[in-house]
Scaffold this active site. Sequence first.
Site, short mmCIF file in Angstrom:
data_model
loop_
_atom_site.label_atom_id
_atom_site.label_comp_id
_atom_site.label_asym_id
_atom_site.label_seq_id
_atom_site.Cartn_x
_atom_site.Cartn_y
_atom_site.Cartn_z
N LYS A 105 0.76 -1.66 0.23
CA LYS A 105 -0.03 -0.50 -0.01
C LYS A 105 1.08 1.17 -0.16
CE LYS A 105 -3.95 2.39 2.44
NZ LYS A 105 -4.55 1.60 4.07
N SER A 185 -9.36 1.59 3.96
CA SER A 185 -8.50 3.05 2.80
C SER A 185 -7.50 1.89 1.81
CB SER A 185 -8.32 3.48 3.22
OG SER A 185 -6.70 2.73 4.12
N SER A 209 -9.99 -1.14 7.60
CA SER A 209 -8.84 -0.87 6.15
C SER A 209 -8.42 -1.66 4.78
CB SER A 209 -7.64 0.44 6.00
OG SER A 209 -8.69 1.83 6.49
#
Length: 503
Positions: A105, A185, A209
């Site tokens: 990420k 996210s 997330s």
Amino acid sequence: MPMMISRPVLALALAGLGLAAHAQPAAPDLSTLTASEAARQLCAGTVSSQQLVAAYLAQAKARPELNAFVTLDEAGAMQAARAADAARKKGGACKPLAGLPVAIKDNIQVKGLPATAGTPALKDFVPAADAPVVAKLRAAGAVVLGKTHMHELAFGVSGYNPAFQTGPEVGVRNAYDPSRVAGGSSSGNGAALGARMVPAALGTDTGGSVRIPCAFNGCASLRPSMGRYPQQGIAPISHTRDTAGPMAQSMADVELLDRVIAGGKAAKPADLKRVRLGVVPAFYANLDADTRAATDAALARLRAAGVTLVDVDMPRLTELNGAVGFPVALYEAYDDMVAYLAKYHTGIDIRQLADGIASPDVKGTFDALVIPRKLPGPNGLVDARPAYENAVRNARPALQKLYADTFAKHRLDALVFPTAPRVALAAAPEASSPENFGALIQNTDPGSNAGIPGIQLPSGLGATSGLPVGLELDGPAGSDRRLVAIGMAVEGVLGRLPAPKAK
């Protein structure tokens, strides 16, 4: 567009690398391959790292409309793959992840690659070192395929971020239906895993997330107990709530990644006849029809497999969680981000960061709440500090005690509930509305605020939508390995989801 790489495509990819396809081991089927299976094949030499990296790179480039990656490091990944293959040919013990491609990420630092955190002001920030969690994966032999897209600054759960598009439409898109959001996210990780662009990934989780994107895209994930993983080198929201977490194709993969990062012996699937799971009514409110049906069917199958399901009540859960969530996250976001921007020599300050935000929902949150240190009150905005102090001194300890008492009183291994109360939303600006944000974190937020571990695994595809539905298990603080072992056994009952069908 095909959803899995074909053997002819792989042959072309290998030919482009100057590798004769016939000289390589047989190509695996990416639609079914897991990270743990790939690691075994890499160690045995039945597949090469160069094969896997070339195949996953081709798969990632074939689906730009998902906006899954911000940076795809083709040259770096192939160089690392060649080194992994050369090391294996020399003999000796295999590393746990020797030559395995992984995605990271984009709020987690990888040396030499931009760490944008999904926001324009950080597009030129290239860290000088790996975050400790990435260093653990690399030391175990992992090959970083690239950096994945995300809800901007991790401040949301839709992934509808207009920055860094690779496709024609806004935001990270769902692997099973690109007209839907990927969740957030850790949005790009979810989309990449669902679309079989990568077998494993590392995300972050503040309030759901790593779990919501896997619920929406049919993958497995772990939000570890707070403090289990090092947090340095990760763009923050809240030091009280943030943690990195593994995301992958199966619970066995999650077990492998967790073991690499945090240590410990290999876990085996738990005996479900000795597992007690709590069912709390609050987590079953506001479900859409697909989620309710898939969850009911999953619980029935678990009961038939020997799991003991216990109806339990958690009084004041919603009240205590509300007193912790936003007061902690929004208050700590300012100081934690100021410190991060300075410590890692990003070249910008928090005002420049806020000025460059591309997503209207995140821009509004920063300008109205984070920068001025405010919270919404009954009659307008109020100073955030009193609510924050109450959260850390009183509400959060009370929430943690409520969980601990519930687990102990009913002798529970975990609570079980749908990860998100509805399937993936339509991809549009309103997906990021405050109402949708609150709805989607209904079930993931309380355990996050208590700092306890939670796993997500698929429970099925919605009967009407055809979209993945997720099942979450939250366990006592520090029970991560036991929880993962239970998840492996549960996955053995429920199965994994099929890859998305070709469009």
